[in-house]
Write a protein that holds these residues in place. Structure first.
Motif, PDB file in Angstrom:
ATOM      1  N   CYS A 235       0.826  -1.212   0.000  1.00 36.30           N
ATOM      2  CA  CYS A 235       0.000   0.000   0.000  1.00 36.30           C
ATOM      3  C   CYS A 235       0.858   1.259   0.000  1.00 36.30           C
ATOM      4  N   TRP A 236       0.699   2.075  -1.061  1.00 42.15           N
ATOM      5  CA  TRP A 236       1.422   3.340  -1.184  1.00 42.15           C
ATOM      6  C   TRP A 236       0.418   4.480  -1.232  1.00 42.15           C
ATOM      7  N   LEU A 237       0.810   5.612  -0.651  1.00 38.20           N
ATOM      8  CA  LEU A 237      -0.027   6.812  -0.652  1.00 38.20           C
ATOM      9  C   LEU A 237       0.758   8.015  -1.154  1.00 38.20           C
ATOM     10  N   VAL A 238       0.042   8.974  -1.720  1.00 35.31           N
ATOM     11  CA  VAL A 238       0.628  10.246  -2.133  1.00 35.31           C
ATOM     12  C   VAL A 238       0.069  11.318  -1.212  1.00 35.31           C
ATOM     13  N   ILE A 239       0.977  11.975  -0.485  1.00 34.87           N
ATOM     14  CA  ILE A 239       0.582  13.056   0.422  1.00 34.87           C
ATOM     15  C   ILE A 239       1.560  14.207   0.227  1.00 34.87           C
ATOM     16  N   GLU A 240       1.019  15.356  -0.118  1.00 35.67           N
ATOM     17  CA  GLU A 240       1.805  16.576  -0.336  1.00 35.67           C
ATOM     18  C   GLU A 240       2.967  16.348  -1.295  1.00 35.67           C
ATOM     19  N   GLY A 241       2.697  15.639  -2.393  1.00 35.56           N
ATOM     20  CA  GLY A 241       3.704  15.436  -3.433  1.00 35.56           C
ATOM     21  C   GLY A 241       4.738  14.380  -3.125  1.00 35.56           C
ATOM     22  N   LYS A 242       4.596  13.687  -2.003  1.00 33.30           N
ATOM     23  CA  LYS A 242       5.547  12.645  -1.638  1.00 33.30           C
ATOM     24  C   LYS A 242       4.839  11.296  -1.618  1.00 33.30           C
ATOM     25  N   VAL A 243       5.598  10.248  -1.918  1.00 33.24           N
ATOM     26  CA  VAL A 243       5.061   8.895  -1.971  1.00 33.24           C
ATOM     27  C   VAL A 243       5.524   8.147  -0.724  1.00 33.24           C
ATOM     28  N   TYR A 244       4.560   7.491  -0.080  1.00 31.96           N
ATOM     29  CA  TYR A 244       4.841   6.751   1.154  1.00 31.96           C
ATOM     30  C   TYR A 244       4.373   5.307   1.005  1.00 31.96           C
ATOM     31  N   ASP A 245       5.221   4.376   1.414  1.00 29.60           N
ATOM     32  CA  ASP A 245       4.862   2.961   1.470  1.00 29.60           C
ATOM     33  C   ASP A 245       4.404   2.687   2.907  1.00 29.60           C
ATOM     34  N   VAL A 246       3.093   2.646   3.098  1.00 28.72           N
ATOM     35  CA  VAL A 246       2.527   2.504   4.442  1.00 28.72           C
ATOM     36  C   VAL A 246       2.099   1.071   4.746  1.00 28.72           C
ATOM     37  N   THR A 247       2.575   0.124   3.972  1.00 32.07           N
ATOM     38  CA  THR A 247       2.187  -1.274   4.131  1.00 32.07           C
ATOM     39  C   THR A 247       2.421  -1.766   5.563  1.00 32.07           C
ATOM     40  N   LYS A 248       3.587  -1.479   6.123  1.00 33.70           N
ATOM     41  CA  LYS A 248       3.920  -1.945   7.463  1.00 33.70           C
ATOM     42  C   LYS A 248       3.095  -1.233   8.544  1.00 33.70           C
ATOM     43  N   PHE A 249       2.512  -0.111   8.210  1.00 38.57           N
ATOM     44  CA  PHE A 249       1.776   0.675   9.197  1.00 38.57           C
ATOM     45  C   PHE A 249       0.271   0.378   9.186  1.00 38.57           C
ATOM     46  N   LEU A 250      -0.202  -0.381   8.204  1.00 33.95           N
ATOM     47  CA  LEU A 250      -1.639  -0.621   8.063  1.00 33.95           C
ATOM     48  C   LEU A 250      -2.280  -1.165   9.338  1.00 33.95           C
ATOM     49  N   GLU A 251      -1.656  -2.153   9.961  1.00 32.79           N
ATOM     50  CA  GLU A 251      -2.236  -2.768  11.163  1.00 32.79           C
ATOM     51  C   GLU A 251      -2.209  -1.825  12.361  1.00 32.79           C
ATOM     52  N   ASP A 252      -1.242  -0.915  12.389  1.00 33.89           N
ATOM     53  CA  ASP A 252      -1.081  -0.011  13.528  1.00 33.89           C
ATOM     54  C   ASP A 252      -1.856   1.297  13.372  1.00 33.89           C
TER      55      ASP A 252
ATOM     56  N   THR B 191      -3.702  13.944  -0.032  1.00 26.88           N
ATOM     57  CA  THR B 191      -3.370  15.079   0.829  1.00 26.88           C
ATOM     58  C   THR B 191      -4.591  15.610   1.565  1.00 26.88           C
ATOM     59  N   ASP B 192      -5.685  15.834   0.842  1.00 24.18           N
ATOM     60  CA  ASP B 192      -6.896  16.364   1.476  1.00 24.18           C
ATOM     61  C   ASP B 192      -7.433  15.409   2.537  1.00 24.18           C
ATOM     62  N   ASP B 193      -7.442  14.118   2.227  1.00 26.46           N
ATOM     63  CA  ASP B 193      -7.898  13.115   3.195  1.00 26.46           C
ATOM     64  C   ASP B 193      -7.043  13.174   4.462  1.00 26.46           C
ATOM     65  N   PHE B 194      -5.740  13.287   4.266  1.00 26.44           N
ATOM     66  CA  PHE B 194      -4.803  13.329   5.388  1.00 26.44           C
ATOM     67  C   PHE B 194      -5.011  14.586   6.229  1.00 26.44           C
ATOM     68  N   GLU B 195      -5.142  15.719   5.574  1.00 28.99           N
ATOM     69  CA  GLU B 195      -5.298  16.993   6.283  1.00 28.99           C
ATOM     70  C   GLU B 195      -6.658  17.105   6.966  1.00 28.99           C
ATOM     71  N   ASP B 196      -7.700  16.564   6.357  1.00 30.91           N
ATOM     72  CA  ASP B 196      -9.050  16.666   6.928  1.00 30.91           C
ATOM     73  C   ASP B 196      -9.150  15.995   8.297  1.00 30.91           C
ATOM     74  N   VAL B 197      -8.366  14.963   8.510  1.00 29.18           N
ATOM     75  CA  VAL B 197      -8.417  14.229   9.773  1.00 29.18           C
ATOM     76  C   VAL B 197      -7.738  15.026  10.892  1.00 29.18           C
ATOM     77  N   GLY B 198      -6.769  15.844  10.539  1.00 28.23           N
ATOM     78  CA  GLY B 198      -6.063  16.626  11.551  1.00 28.23           C
ATOM     79  C   GLY B 198      -5.049  15.808  12.321  1.00 28.23           C
ATOM     80  N   HIS B 199      -4.095  15.231  11.610  1.00 30.84           N
ATOM     81  CA  HIS B 199      -3.073  14.393  12.252  1.00 30.84           C
ATOM     82  C   HIS B 199      -2.171  15.220  13.173  1.00 30.84           C
ATOM     83  N   SER B 200      -1.690  14.591  14.210  1.00 26.31           N
ATOM     84  CA  SER B 200      -0.803  15.240  15.169  1.00 26.31           C
ATOM     85  C   SER B 200       0.581  15.434  14.556  1.00 26.31           C
ATOM     86  N   SER B 201       1.383  16.252  15.232  1.00 32.71           N
ATOM     87  CA  SER B 201       2.756  16.457  14.759  1.00 32.71           C
ATOM     88  C   SER B 201       3.567  15.165  14.871  1.00 32.71           C
TER      89      SER B 201
END
Length: 134
Positions: free
Chosen positions: A22-39, A56-66
């Motif tokens: 599983c890869w995601l695009v957030i703010e122009g960067k690509v992340y492989d979040v496969t290992k993080f899916l369960e957590d 990006t919008d999905d990520f920002e709408d949730v309001g993730h912590s620093s």
């Protein structure tokens, strides 16, 4: 994040859309979040539903912590080729007729449509009372 970063097209990133890859695009960067899916506190379905697009919008709408944003560095695999991401359409309001600020002609017509019948009625009632009193 070593020396040279790799650029991926959206089509390449879109191929990584399963719970085993599983890869995601957030703010122009690509992340492989496969290992993080369960957590992931929101569950893996939230992340899987954001594959194949700019999340990006999905990520920002949730309001993730620093802290959550800092964790992203360990999942970074490269940058997205921005030419492969469809542009968002800017809202354009529908065209409307020109607003005429000078309402004088319309106002006078409406005023006359109200006053003329009232004047005629007043004259008729006045004539009736005048002729009865004679």
């Amino acid at each position: 994040m070593g020396g040279e970063t790799k650029a991926f097209t959206l089509a390449q990133v879109s191929e990584h859309n399963t719970s085993k890859d599983c890869w995601l695009v957030i703010e122009g960067k690509v992340y492989d979040v496969t290992k993080f899916l369960e957590d992931h506190p929101g569950g893996d379905e939230v992340l899987l539903s954001s594959t194949g697009k700019d999340a990006t919008d999905d990520f920002e709408d949730v309001g993730h912590s620093s802290t959550a944003k800092a964790m992203m560095d360990e999942f970074y695999v490269g940058d997205i080729d921005t030419a492969t991401i469809p542009t968002k359409n800017k809202y354009t309001p529908p065209k409307q007729p020109h607003y005429n600020q000078d309402k004088t002609p319309d106002f006078i017509i409406k005023l006359l449509q109200f006053l003329v019948p009232l004047l005629i009625l007043g004259i008729a009632v006045g004539i009736r009372f005048y002729t009865k009193s004679q």
